[in-house]
Write a protein that holds these residues in place. Sequence first.
Motif, PDB file in Angstrom:
ATOM      1  N   THR A  17       0.816  -1.205   0.000  1.00  0.00           N
ATOM      2  CA  THR A  17       0.000   0.000   0.000  1.00  0.00           C
ATOM      3  C   THR A  17       0.848   1.253   0.000  1.00  0.00           C
ATOM      4  N   GLY A  20       2.795   1.886  -3.103  1.00  0.00           N
ATOM      5  CA  GLY A  20       1.934   2.483  -4.127  1.00  0.00           C
ATOM      6  C   GLY A  20       1.741   3.966  -3.899  1.00  0.00           C
ATOM      7  N   LEU A  28      -3.191   0.639  -2.197  1.00  0.00           N
ATOM      8  CA  LEU A  28      -3.719  -0.694  -2.458  1.00  0.00           C
ATOM      9  C   LEU A  28      -4.971  -0.919  -1.621  1.00  0.00           C
ATOM     10  N   THR A 162      -0.482  -0.330  -9.476  1.00  0.00           N
ATOM     11  CA  THR A 162      -0.605  -1.190  -8.305  1.00  0.00           C
ATOM     12  C   THR A 162      -0.232  -2.624  -8.647  1.00  0.00           C
ATOM     13  N   LYS A 165       3.486  -3.096  -8.861  1.00  0.00           N
ATOM     14  CA  LYS A 165       4.144  -3.037  -7.564  1.00  0.00           C
ATOM     15  C   LYS A 165       3.951  -4.339  -6.785  1.00  0.00           C
TER      16      LYS A 165
END
Length: 701
Positions: A17, A20, A28, A162, A165
Amino acid sequence: MIQARLHKLLTVTMAGTLAGLVLAVAALPLGLVLGLGFSSLAAPYSELPEHLVTPPTAQRSELYAADGATLITSFYEENRVEVPLTEVAPVMRKALLAAEDARFYEHSGVDLRGIVRAFTANQGGPVRQGGSTLTMQYVRNVLSGDPTLSEEQRKAATEVSTARKIQEIRYALALERELGKDEILGRYLNIVYFGAGAYGIGAASRRYFSKSPADLTLAEAALLAGLVRSPHTDDPINGDADAALRQWSHVLDRMVETGAIPAAEAARARAEGLTLKTSSEPDDCAAVPEDRNDWAFFCDYFTTWWNAQPAFGASVDERHRTLRRGGFRIVSSLDPKVQRDAQDRVLTVYDLDSPHALPTAVVQPGTGRVLAMAVNRTYGVEPNPAGQQNRPNTVNQLVAGGDGIEGYQGGSTFKMFTLLAALEAGMPLNTHFDSPSRIVTRWPVSGPVSCGGQWCPGNANPEWMDGDRTMWTAFGRSVNTYFVWLTEQVGADRAVEMAERLGIVFRSDDDARRARYSARDWGPFVLGVASTTPLDLASAYATVAAEGIRCTPLPVNSVADRAGRTLDVARPDCRRVLDVDVARAATDAARCPLGDQSAFGRCDGATAATLRPRLGRPVMGKTGSSEGYGTETVVAATPQLVVAAMATNPDDPRDPAGEQAQVGVVNVVGGILGTALRDQPVRDFAPPTEQIARYGTGRGD
């Protein structure tokens, strides 16, 4: 147990998260991550893409001379040299970790603490810190630089999303479970870009400081570590030098903050300052050593050969990319001593700016390996005076032909092909013909060599050439009317086919059409009206010297891939194209023109009588003058070596080399052979049978 598992899951979730967020994308969704589950994030190592397990990084290929030690040049898209971690200065490792991932040896591929720190630091302003660990950066570098992927695939590997990643995190976790920290660090150092065209620490340390990575100082290591963040803009050679210095200072501060070095060491490094000692690696044929510019013509021929090898790809573009990215170690056939001697001798006849050139090739019979390619020109693209396409600067292949260079008329050197065709057809060396001053043939032509519409060539020196001749004396004295008559007996098409069989390439469209559609009527072919090159001629005569074994010209001794495996592509490509006795008979006649004596004592008269006495060993070959002495050609062969040289004006065939040029060409060819063979044993040619000498092979038709 459940608590521990939940903590581990939240760690991974928050890592993805926050990463991102740091990348300025949407956080996320927690529900999505929980739905994926920890097992989906922690992918098995066995499911990693092969290029992550064994990264196919682009490696430069290096071309060496035949001694295996003299570097001619390098070919690369990414200047990179693999270096073991043990050969990287410890201070370089410390600087990189302080700058990029101080907790590298503590985390398991994803550093939650580092991501939180980066997220906090980046609040309220532009992104200044990243949350990626060094392992995650390594994954990104491999995927974005994979030479086996398309440009679109490489871009997708670094897109800000996202999904990308999450994939990066999964791969990093898997790598950390299977590879040791030092292995990952070593791989990273060998793949990361440092700017100024330098990929990997080996190339970077040489590019910026002209030293190996083992010898880097603290100040130098800090500069290189600082370049990793923005290599395309902040390198001190081509980019923002002030930004590079700011990053250098920042890395020194970080090394102190993380405990990598004491503050006193950082202070000393700043006090000593930083001095670049840049160097550039040679790339491609235009970057051969400046004092050996003549090597570039050989290099150019090598690249043409490479681009024709199916083993390196399905197309020329693919083969060229393979050379520039494949990390090959290529030992060429170029002999530096023979090349230097050949170039020096060529320059005694014509200087670099002369309108006339003397392209010269040296070939090894039995292997086809090309030992030297010399010409009095400068390899380069600098502009020439108006009307001078190939002088003093050119990148055109004047020695081997191609890329618009069709070649030059070989004159009487082409009589060899009629000689061989006649011997193969069953005619003996002892074939007699009373050679007239001029002969009227059946081939129709117009112009000054026409007699009532028929081609009627004459002898250049009737008093010396006319009369009863055999193949020995007609070849030695280069009697035109004898060989024109012989061509009529055997057929011009057979002479043309023989030339092609021995490696003569018809690069001129007009020559190619004649050879294909009207070879029977191409009588003048025997006098060398077709265009050829020194390399083709040397290769053809090498076939005769090797007793009928034709070897395709080869510019390499060995080719090894990045793993050190030797490839078969460097093996000579040889096959028998002539009967042994036919080749030996032609050799026996070809001893006559250069002042040698046949095995039967039948040589009488020579067009280059001084060559054999000067050389001091058996030799065969031929001289050739085209119409009006436009070109002057000499080919000389021993069992070990063949040299061919052609005096010509590459830009204007109407500007003749002149009859007087032949003496200089003979001296060049004989001198190259003498020097190259000085320490080699004297070898004689095997004589032909008495049958083919006196009675023929009996295969006539």
